[in-house]
Design a protein around this motif. Structure first.
Motif, PDB file in Angstrom:
ATOM      1  N   PRO A 144       5.214   8.334  -7.963  1.00  0.00           N
ATOM      2  CA  PRO A 144       4.061   8.654  -7.707  1.00  0.00           C
ATOM      3  C   PRO A 144       2.998   7.848  -8.496  1.00  0.00           C
ATOM      4  O   PRO A 144       1.770   7.550  -7.807  1.00  0.00           O
ATOM      5  CB  PRO A 144       3.793  10.030  -8.096  1.00  0.00           C
ATOM      6  CG  PRO A 144       5.299  10.660  -7.836  1.00  0.00           C
ATOM      7  CD  PRO A 144       6.034   9.453  -8.251  1.00  0.00           C
ATOM      8  N   LYS A 174       0.502   5.404  -6.467  1.00  0.00           N
ATOM      9  CA  LYS A 174      -1.091   5.343  -6.631  1.00  0.00           C
ATOM     10  C   LYS A 174      -1.645   4.080  -7.066  1.00  0.00           C
ATOM     11  O   LYS A 174      -2.590   3.612  -6.431  1.00  0.00           O
ATOM     12  CB  LYS A 174      -1.454   6.497  -7.761  1.00  0.00           C
ATOM     13  CG  LYS A 174      -2.875   6.762  -7.920  1.00  0.00           C
ATOM     14  CD  LYS A 174      -3.034   8.116  -8.994  1.00  0.00           C
ATOM     15  CE  LYS A 174      -4.468   8.335  -8.912  1.00  0.00           C
ATOM     16  NZ  LYS A 174      -5.029   9.301  -9.656  1.00  0.00           N
ATOM     17  N   GLN A 175      -1.131   3.471  -7.824  1.00  0.00           N
ATOM     18  CA  GLN A 175      -1.717   2.065  -8.308  1.00  0.00           C
ATOM     19  C   GLN A 175      -1.799   1.044  -7.281  1.00  0.00           C
ATOM     20  O   GLN A 175      -2.481   0.528  -7.082  1.00  0.00           O
ATOM     21  CB  GLN A 175      -0.890   1.540  -9.641  1.00  0.00           C
ATOM     22  CG  GLN A 175      -1.277   2.277 -10.864  1.00  0.00           C
ATOM     23  CD  GLN A 175      -0.471   1.456 -11.801  1.00  0.00           C
ATOM     24  OE1 GLN A 175       0.646   0.882 -11.932  1.00  0.00           O
ATOM     25  NE2 GLN A 175      -1.189   1.377 -13.058  1.00  0.00           N
ATOM     26  N   GLN A 176      -0.616   1.147  -6.494  1.00  0.00           N
ATOM     27  CA  GLN A 176      -0.236   0.072  -5.349  1.00  0.00           C
ATOM     28  C   GLN A 176      -1.402   0.532  -4.467  1.00  0.00           C
ATOM     29  O   GLN A 176      -2.042  -0.471  -3.764  1.00  0.00           O
ATOM     30  CB  GLN A 176       0.738   0.363  -4.879  1.00  0.00           C
ATOM     31  CG  GLN A 176       2.061  -0.567  -5.541  1.00  0.00           C
ATOM     32  CD  GLN A 176       1.665  -2.108  -5.912  1.00  0.00           C
ATOM     33  OE1 GLN A 176       1.599  -2.783  -4.935  1.00  0.00           O
ATOM     34  NE2 GLN A 176       1.457  -2.499  -7.212  1.00  0.00           N
ATOM     35  N   GLU A 228      -4.322   2.289  -4.574  1.00  0.00           N
ATOM     36  CA  GLU A 228      -5.845   1.860  -5.188  1.00  0.00           C
ATOM     37  C   GLU A 228      -5.997   0.337  -5.008  1.00  0.00           C
ATOM     38  O   GLU A 228      -6.980  -0.153  -4.874  1.00  0.00           O
ATOM     39  CB  GLU A 228      -6.093   2.463  -6.592  1.00  0.00           C
ATOM     40  CG  GLU A 228      -6.190   3.908  -6.723  1.00  0.00           C
ATOM     41  CD  GLU A 228      -6.278   4.403  -8.207  1.00  0.00           C
ATOM     42  OE1 GLU A 228      -6.770   5.547  -8.332  1.00  0.00           O
ATOM     43  OE2 GLU A 228      -5.802   3.575  -8.933  1.00  0.00           O
ATOM     44  N   LEU A 270      -7.106   9.658  -2.727  1.00  0.00           N
ATOM     45  CA  LEU A 270      -6.122   9.427  -1.859  1.00  0.00           C
ATOM     46  C   LEU A 270      -5.410  10.878  -1.724  1.00  0.00           C
ATOM     47  O   LEU A 270      -5.363  11.905  -2.308  1.00  0.00           O
ATOM     48  CB  LEU A 270      -5.297   8.829  -3.010  1.00  0.00           C
ATOM     49  CG  LEU A 270      -5.927   7.476  -3.505  1.00  0.00           C
ATOM     50  CD1 LEU A 270      -4.764   6.680  -4.401  1.00  0.00           C
ATOM     51  CD2 LEU A 270      -6.059   6.371  -2.297  1.00  0.00           C
TER      52      LEU A 270
END
Ligand code: FES
Ligand code: FES
Lengths: 716, 163
Positions: A616, A620-622, A624, A667
């Motif tokens: 997770p 999330k980084q990918q 964003e 998100l």
């Protein structure tokens, strides 16, 4: 234009990942090079070093994938490349999960063609669905081996054994066996060398202890201390710095250059081999000065080149000669259009853009006893190894390509230009040579994301339902070209064109352009039908996963309430889409500058579903990052060129997203524990631009049909 | 050629070199401090940021001559032995990096920013960091890391959902 259906050819996206032969042809003939004095520097004085063992361990064996260390560390080997998208951490998590050890005990060795298995190019979001299962199966086999070995040694039933934190124990009895204890054992040696490798039983999702939980990049410390060695940071003993003479424009060919001019420069080695001219020097400053001197003597033959003004007409008029458009047909477009009660037509454009990874292309090449080692930033290490072997006329096992975790790629580093240049210069200089492209070289000579022209015509029936859909893409590609919206008659065409710029893969390929056109046009159709954009889409979606993300994004954003309440100069818009087995939907709020017509993304709420989530935190980084990177192409990014020259090849003129562009981001992840995980680095980029274009219409009443988004009559 | 003397990461250093050479090249090639990154060479990305007398400066457009007599800190000199500098620690704890190539420049820029403005507002962070590019577009995590370094953020939020 060929309108004959050939249904049998579905346009598969993978074929559009750039697979390009290297453009380097060397004579490798010493007479055509010059080598100069200060020559002490040119004598190879490399200390002898145990030559690296060549050739990865037998492929197909467990040994080629996994090493159990007697120190208790377990090394996983994979041919994938880390460029910031997170495979290193994901692979460590996958192995730790199946081995039942803490992630800290896993080391991940990536992308060294002498040591790791060939897992293919790092592209197309394939690491998650292909490499991760391979790693898990190997790790699970090692786990089973450990348990079986313990059972045999202790003469105990495997059910009586327990594996925890990498150690097997026996219920109610003494004895312990760890992976470290297994290392060096005969059982291990036998099992590890048998091909095909045994495959272990994968841990079911509901029992996951490590996968599915957030984990930050495992080696963050190396990056925050500056000790991580990127391809451009590689140092070798006696290394020189290389620089290449570039043509003044696309299509220019070298007629003359005078290498004598750099003869007197201390320690400089020059090469003129075919069209290749370059030099190596003790500092990159000296190399650049020498190239400047050479450039002053060079004469070039130029040819007329197309410009970015008029680009889209040019593309349409220049289909690849002899090429057939790829077509998919359902029903009959002609019939559908005849019986439609409402028809609509529009054309959309997407500009050429550059990946502009933070680290430009870089390579260090070193020759030793006829063997070539190259450290470089490429997504395709094994193909690059084979290409280097071909160009330098070596057997493939004489070339070793190592890819240190690199500074970004986004689909822009499938090739390895700097590797060929460094290798050519190093061969001449008799010393290792580092070639690091400048930002200007990267803008001008790396390949770009294809520009595209997309024409759509559609018709609605008397109930305002889609009856016919006719979609044609010129040049940008076929990814996500097939519409997810139900229509009894549909035709989808992709026409390859002669591209004025060198073009290739970009994160999510053409799905960004195709989804942009489709999602904007769906809004136009909804408006023509007097329907609400969300309801209009939902009425045409059969795929429940796509429906689910659309509902999730609109619920979280408060679409129904917020669309009604309009603040002056702002508007809300939405878009959704699917590609590579994952699903995305976004709602945005955008303001439009009344003077310039330029949009600003104030807020985005994005829902995303990619099967079961592996990490997770990484996801999330990918997501964003994809949203903000996609925002760049929506707002401003566009390569402008004129007669073979780039007009905006610098960060001052080609403006990528900065801190000030970052919107409020919400998100919503749909974790589908019942579905296999798929890659997530690409698809989250495809919804932001069309959602913004639709919001701009809501804000200012004007349709914007080009990326970057620009209201009519306004300039970038 | 000129002989230039300066302090680099607390040590006195000297170099004989053309004074026009970018400080970036001298740090990377002569002193092997490769934590300093090249990103554009035009002052636009700040991957090459170093601290010169405590102020963040783009080393790519700083001629080495201009650094003579000054004290230069690179990412390699920021931490004190094993213990990370609080800004480094915050970047690691927030996972504020993807490819990590912009990270040294981000950390040094943030360090200088927090030196000047120990408790920045979100707007001050955006303003102060806007010269630094991250092509992985990890800006939200970087902002979070700077806030964390300023003592404004507790622990990393777990879970899969956004803000
Ligand atoms: S490299 Fe110095 S600002 Fe980009
Ligand atoms: S993390 Fe890749 S450029 Fe910032």
């Amino acid at each position: 234009m060929n309108d004959q259906p050939f249904l049998s050819e579905p346009v598969e996206p993978e074929r559009h990942e750039l697979r390009e032969e290297p453009g380097y042809v060397f004579q490798l003939d010493r007479r055509s090079f010059l080598q100069f004095a200060g020559a002490g520097l040119l004598i190879s004085v490399l200390a002898p070093e145990a030559s690296a063992q060549r050739g990865a361990a037998g492929t197909g064996t467990l040994e080629s994938r996994l090493h159990l260390g007697e120190d208790g560390f377990i090394t996983v080997l994979a041919g994938k490349v880390e460029e910031g998208q997170g495979p290193r951490t994901e692979i460590a998590m996958a192995a730790a999960e199946e081995l039942r050890v803490p992630v800290e005990r896993i080391r991940v060795l990536l992308a060294d063609t002498d040591l790791v298995p060939n897992d293919g190019i790092t592209a197309g979001s394939r690491t998650t669905p292909a490499t991760i299962p391979a790693v898990r199966k190997a790790a699970a086999a090692a786990r089973e081996l450990l348990i079986q070995t313990a059972a045999r040694r202790w003469n105990a039933a495997p059910e009586m054994l327990e594996l925890r934190a990498g150690v097997v124990t026996r219920k109610g009895a003494s004895g312990a066996l760890s992976y470290a204890g297994l290392a060096g054992s005969e059982e291990l040696a036998k099992a590890f060398q048998s091909a095909p490798a045994p495959e272990g039983k994968l841990t079911p999702l509901k029992d996951w202890q490590t996968l599915g939980r957030p984990r930050l990049r495992i080696d963050a410390r190396e990056f925050v201390t500056g000790s991580h060695v990127f391809p451009s940071d590689i140092q070798r003993p006696g290394m020189l710095y290389g620089c290449v003479l570039r043509p003044p424009a696309l299509g220019a060919t070298l007629e003359y250059v005078d290498l004598v001019k750099i003869q007197s420069l201390p320690g400089v080695a020059g090469v003129h081999d075919g069209y290749f001219v370059g030099c190596a020097a003790p500092t990159s400053w000296a190399a650049r000065q020498a190239i400047k001197t050479l450039a002053g003597t060079a004469q070039w033959k130029t040819t007329d080149q197309p410009s970015s003004t008029g680009l889209f007409e040019y593309l349409k008029q220049h289909p690849v000669s002899g090429g057939q458009p790829r077509v998919q047909i359902k029903g009959s477009v002609e019939e559908g259009l005849k019986s439609a009660s409402r028809r609509l037509k529009a054309a959309y454009q997407a500009a050429y853009i550059q990946h502009a990874p933070m680290e430009p292309r870089a390579a260090v090449a070193e020759w030793r006893d006829g063997q070539l080692s190259v450290w470089t930033g490429t997504s395709n290490p094994f193909a690059v190894r084979d290409q280097l072997a071909k160009v330098f006329q070596l057997p493939p096992h004489s070339v070793r390509v190592i890819v240190p975790d690199m500074g970004g790629g986004f689909g822009g580093k499938h090739t390895a230009e700097a590797a060929f240049e460094a290798a050519r210069l190093a061969r001449e200089a008799g010393k290792p040579v580092s070639v690091r492209w400048t930002r200007a070289e990267e803008f001008m000579w790396a390949y770009s994301r294809p520009a595209g022209l997309i024409e759509i015509e559609a018709g609605l029936d008397d109930k305002d339902q889609l009856l016919v859909w006719d979609f044609a893409n010129y040049n940008s590609g076929a990814a996500a070209i097939v519409s997810p919206y139900r229509s009894p008659h549909a035709r989808t065409r992709y026409v390859e064109c002669d591209s004025p710029l060198r073009q290739g893969s970009y994160r999510a390929l053409a799905s960004t352009a195709n989804n942009f056109a489709r999602e904007c046009f769906m809004d136009e159709l909804a408006a023509a039908a007097g329907a609400e954009p969300l309801e209009f889409r939902l009425a045409h979606i059969d795929n429940t996963r796509l429906r689910d993300v659309l509902v999730a994004a609109t619920d979280r954003f408060g679409w129904r309430e917020r669309r009604g309440k309009k603040k002056p100069g702002t508007g809300a818009g939405l878009a959704c889409g699917t590609e590579k087995g994952s699903y995305v939907a976004a709602c945005v709020e955008v303001s439009v500058d009344p003077a310039t017509g330029a949009p600003r993304l104030l807020e985005i709420c994005q829902a995303y579903e990619c099967g079961a989530i592996l990490n997770p935190a990484g996801l999330k980084q990918q997501v964003e990052g994809a949203i903000i990177q996609g925002l760049g192409a929506a707002l401003r990014e566009e390569l402008q060129f004129e007669n073979g020259k780039l007009l905006n090849g610098s960060f001052a003129r080609y403006r990528v997203p900065r801190f000030k562009d970052v919107p409020k981001i919400t998100l919503e992840f749909l974790d589908r524990k019942d579905l296999e995980p798929v890659g997530a680095g690409e698809t989250p980029i495809i919804a932001v631009a069309p959602a913004m274009a639709n919001a701009m219409f809501a804000a200012a009443g004007e349709r914007v049909r080009s990326m970057p988004l620009r209201a009519k009559g306004t300039k970038s | 050629m000129a002989t230039l003397r300066f302090t680099v990461n607390g040590k006195a250093r000297s170099v004989d070199t053309p004074g026009d050479r970018p400080l970036l090249d001298v740090l990377r090639e002569d002193f092997k401090l490769t934590g300093v990154k090249y990103g554009c060479g035009e002052g636009q990305c700040r991957a090459c940021t170093v601290l010169i007398n405590g102020r963040a400066a783009p080393s790519c457009i700083t001629p080495v001559r201009a650094a003579g007599g000054k004290s230069i800190t690179t990412i390699e000199g920021l931490s004190n032995g094993e213990a990370l500098h609080p800004v480094q620690q915050a970047f690691a704890d927030e996972g504020a990096l993807q490819c990590g190539y912009c990270t040294p420049g981000m950390i040094l820029t943030a360090t200088a920013l927090l030196e000047r403005t120990p408790h920045p507002t979100p707007e001050q962070i955006v303003e102060g960091m806007n010269g630094n590019l991250c092509r992985c577009c990890g800006y939200p995590r970087i902002i979070a890391a700077v806030q964390r370094a300023a003592g404004h953020r507790p622990a990393l939020r777990e879970g899969t959902n956004g803000e």
